[in-house]
Design an enzyme around this catalytic site. Structure first.
Site, mmCIF file in Angstrom:
data_model
loop_
_atom_site.group_PDB
_atom_site.id
_atom_site.type_symbol
_atom_site.label_atom_id
_atom_site.label_comp_id
_atom_site.label_asym_id
_atom_site.label_seq_id
_atom_site.Cartn_x
_atom_site.Cartn_y
_atom_site.Cartn_z
ATOM 1 N N SER B 95 6.750 -5.202 -10.074
ATOM 2 C CA SER B 95 5.622 -5.662 -9.863
ATOM 3 C C SER B 95 4.695 -4.892 -8.923
ATOM 4 O O SER B 95 4.938 -3.647 -8.721
ATOM 5 C CB SER B 95 5.520 -7.158 -10.134
ATOM 6 O OG SER B 95 4.344 -7.721 -10.231
ATOM 7 N N ASP B 217 3.112 -6.526 -22.204
ATOM 8 C CA ASP B 217 3.185 -7.159 -20.719
ATOM 9 C C ASP B 217 1.775 -7.363 -20.331
ATOM 10 O O ASP B 217 0.897 -6.265 -20.350
ATOM 11 C CB ASP B 217 3.681 -6.160 -19.758
ATOM 12 C CG ASP B 217 3.748 -6.508 -18.266
ATOM 13 O OD1 ASP B 217 3.166 -7.619 -18.121
ATOM 14 O OD2 ASP B 217 4.188 -5.854 -17.490
ATOM 15 N N HIS B 245 6.375 -9.787 -18.066
ATOM 16 C CA HIS B 245 6.257 -8.859 -16.935
ATOM 17 C C HIS B 245 7.607 -8.827 -15.952
ATOM 18 O O HIS B 245 7.535 -8.261 -15.076
ATOM 19 C CB HIS B 245 5.090 -9.800 -16.282
ATOM 20 C CG HIS B 245 4.691 -9.072 -15.021
ATOM 21 N ND1 HIS B 245 4.412 -7.773 -15.132
ATOM 22 C CD2 HIS B 245 4.761 -9.370 -13.244
ATOM 23 C CE1 HIS B 245 3.987 -7.058 -13.775
ATOM 24 N NE2 HIS B 245 4.192 -8.006 -13.193
#
Lengths: 373, 265
Positions: B95, B217, B245
């Site tokens: 991320s 996602d 995610h």
């Protein structure tokens, strides 16, 4: 009686809460009538077509992906999380959501309407902010907006309130007297809240007035003792611990006369790197005794010296190894080679922040240093 | 303060294996890697840590100025590499940590052998032709909701997770076990994450790079993964048949396999 509640299907469909079952990828495979009604969708709109996260507001979706789903994956269940659903007509519906993962990897989620709770929370938040604003304003009136400039002296202070909605009982000040002399004090009155604030206020103006009249620190404490003893003679006993001093320029430094009324000793950090507490034997609490005894010492602040005054919020903070204490403070200061008041106060502010919830009392710091030669 | 303690550094796996530095993103801590770590540990030396402000890091070391910029997080990474004398490191960032890895490899190219970006996004907000997946209004709504706390990104969250609001110590225990968050710190991290724009840094990545994205996602949609890889010289893109995610949780085997295959290639 039991005959009235035999239909499990009806109980599921028309329960007073929403039910939704999803595949591991979030795809909705079953949803009850209650939740469909809240959202304004038909079953065909959602089942097999939409994922649970699609029903959330954007903020809720990010929260779901970064917190909710990972925690659910790690724990197998999660409960009572506040999220917002977005209904078919765009309206936001505040809900509390709980989920469990079954052996089959299907996620079962129950959704409670939280509109009332949200209103209540927002009301609480609003009331809290108002209380914090009031306490903050009151606190400002008890602390000097700025300390006097003293030529040849660096001064730094910090005040850490134990809570944002309670006024604390710690105080400090530094102000000019006639003839190139300055007085300072730092102390702590018993109790917290509005009642303590009244005592703090009385203490501050009594000491300022008294020091102008007679700058001898012991005389200032005697005056304060007389006032507190008289004002709080009844059931509402109030007392204070105070360190107060007189600063007089003396060559390349300052001569300091400092008196205590039952207050923890100041720490003198010398230019040679040593740090010693300045004990003043015989200074009693200010207020409870009509004829309390106060004592003073004389010391010199030389170039590179720093004098630190603090309240016991610092030395009595709870740590993993018990209460922080004077010994720990001295060692902390010794290992850091801090030669100016601002650097010392900045470092101690960091230390205070590090105590987190262990710091449960107000804490005031006042440091005075003579710049190194 | 020792960096290992400050960042709660945990080293596991084969001592003689290549070093993998696994970096968590916004929202949790090194626990996010718990399902892939045992797989990777068989072949690699695995180094886990929490950014200052997350998990079991030393919260007293947190400074709003430093951690309001992704460079501040990259400094954490570089300081850990120095403290452990890690060389030829493969940095795996999830991320927002993907962009932290981009910044760290640009800052000290000699330190890193390869870079793995898990569900990366160089910018979450749409900008002209660029599609980040969120409008500025979306992100404003998110940040506003963080400020007002109504999503429950607050200390109140832990007790309700346990369903024992009258026994907050249980919540604290659990919060410590997993995604411990100080709400004030979480707000700064969210702001830093969702307002960052690191598109201009991508062409400067100096090491071989693998990007791993999920087929579905909502935080980093597929076109963002493609964009990242198009911008980084010689980047390889793997799309996992996974949702969400966090593929290291939803598809741990496939995620570990993609990382291992790239490291050993």
């Amino acid at each position: 009686m039991s005959g009235l509640e035999q239909d499990a299907e009806d109980l599921y469909e028309n329960a007073p809460c929403g039910y939704v079952s999803t595949l591991p990828d979030g795809t909705i495979i079953r949803i009850n009538g209650t939740l469909l009604t809240w959202l304004g969708y038909t079953r065909d709109d959602l089942v097999g077509r939409r994922r649970f996260a699609d029903l959330l507001t954007v903020g809720g979706r990010i929260y779901h992906e970064t917190h909710y789903a990972p925690l659910l994956a790690m724990q197998g269940s999660i409960s009572g999380i506040a999220l917002e659903l977005r209904a078919a007509d765009g309206a936001k519906l505040p809900v509390l959501v709980s989920s469990t993962v079954k052996d089959t990897k299907v996620i079962r989620t129950v959704v409670f309407d939280a509109r009332d709770r949200r209103t209540y929370e927002q009301e609480l938040l609003r009331a809290r902010r108002q209380a914090e604003r009031l306490a903050g304003t009151l606190q400002q009136t008890l602390l000097p907006p700025s300390l006097a400039d003293v030529p040849g002296l660096r001064i730094a202070s910090h005040y850490h309130p134990a809570s944002t909605d309670q006024v604390g009982g710690d105080f400090y000040d530094l102000f000019p007297l006639a003839d190139d002399r300055w007085a300072f004090f730092l102390g702590d009155v018993s109790g917290k809240g509005a009642a303590a604030a009244v005592v703090t206020s009385l203490t501050r103006y009594t000491m300022r007035a008294s020091a102008v009249h007679n700058p001898d620190p012991v005389a200032v404490l005697r005056d304060l003792n007389a006032v507190l003893n008289r004002e709080y003679a009844g059931a509402d006993r109030r007392f204070a611990t105070v360190l107060t001093g007189l600063l007089v320029p003396d060559g390349d430094g300052f001569a300091v006369t400092m008196a205590t009324g039952g207050h923890p000793p100041a720490l003198l950090i010398s230019a040679d790197g040593s740090a010693e507490y300045q004990h003043i034997p015989g200074g009693q609490l200010v207020g409870p005794l009509r004829d309390a005894h106060f004592a003073s010492i004389d010391l010199r602040l030389r170039p590179g010296d720093t004098l630190l005054l603090y309240t016991d919020g610092l030395t009595e903070a709870r740590t993993a190894h018990g209460r922080y204490n004077e010994q720990a403070l001295r060692e902390y200061v010794l290992t850091r080679e801090l030669t100016t008041a601002p650097a010392l106060v900045e470092e101690l502010t960091r230390l205070l922040a590090g105590f987190g919830e262990g710091l449960d009392d107000d804490t005031a710091l006042l440091a005075l240093s003579v710049p190194p030669a | 303060m020792d960096v290992r303690t400050r960042n709660n550094v945990v080293v596991t796996g084969r001592e003689d294996g290549p070093a993998l530095l696994l970096a968590h993103g916004f929202g949790c801590d090194q626990n996010l890697w718990r399902l892939v770590t045992p797989i990777l540990a068989e072949r690699f030396r695995v180094v886990l840590f929490d950014y200052v402000g997350s998990g079991r890091s030393d919260l007293t070391a947190w400074r709003p100025q430093r951690y309001s910029r992704l460079d501040g997080y990259a400094e954490d990474v570089l300081e850990i590499c120095r403290a452990l004398d890690l060389r030829d490191v493969v940095f795996v960032g999830h991320s927002v940590s993907a962009m932290v890895g981009v910044l760290a490899t640009i800052a000290e190219p000699d330190r890193f052998a390869k870079l793995v970006l898990v569900t990366p996004s160089p910018r979450y907000v749409d900008d002209g032709d660029y599609r980040g997946g969120f409008s500025q209004a979306d992100i404003d709504e998110l940040l506003e909701s963080l400020e007002s706390n109504y999503l429950g990104w607050s200390a109140a969250m832990a007790p309700v997770i346990m369903g024992n609001p009258d026994r907050p110590e249980l919540g604290r225990e659990l919060q410590n076990a997993f995604c411990r968050t100080d709400p004030a710190i979480a707000r700064v991290f969210a702001r830093t994450t969702f307002l960052a724009d690191n598109r201009a840094d991508l062409p400067k990545v100096p090491v071989p790079t693998l990007a791993i994205e999920c087929a579905q996602d909502v935080i980093a949609p597929p076109e963002v993964g493609r964009y990242v890889c198009d911008q980084i010289p010689g980047c390889r893109l793997v799309t996992l048949d996974a949702t969400g995610h966090c593929p290291q949780l939803s598809a741990p085997e496939a995620t570990a396999e993609a990382i291992a295959g790239f490291v050993e290639s």
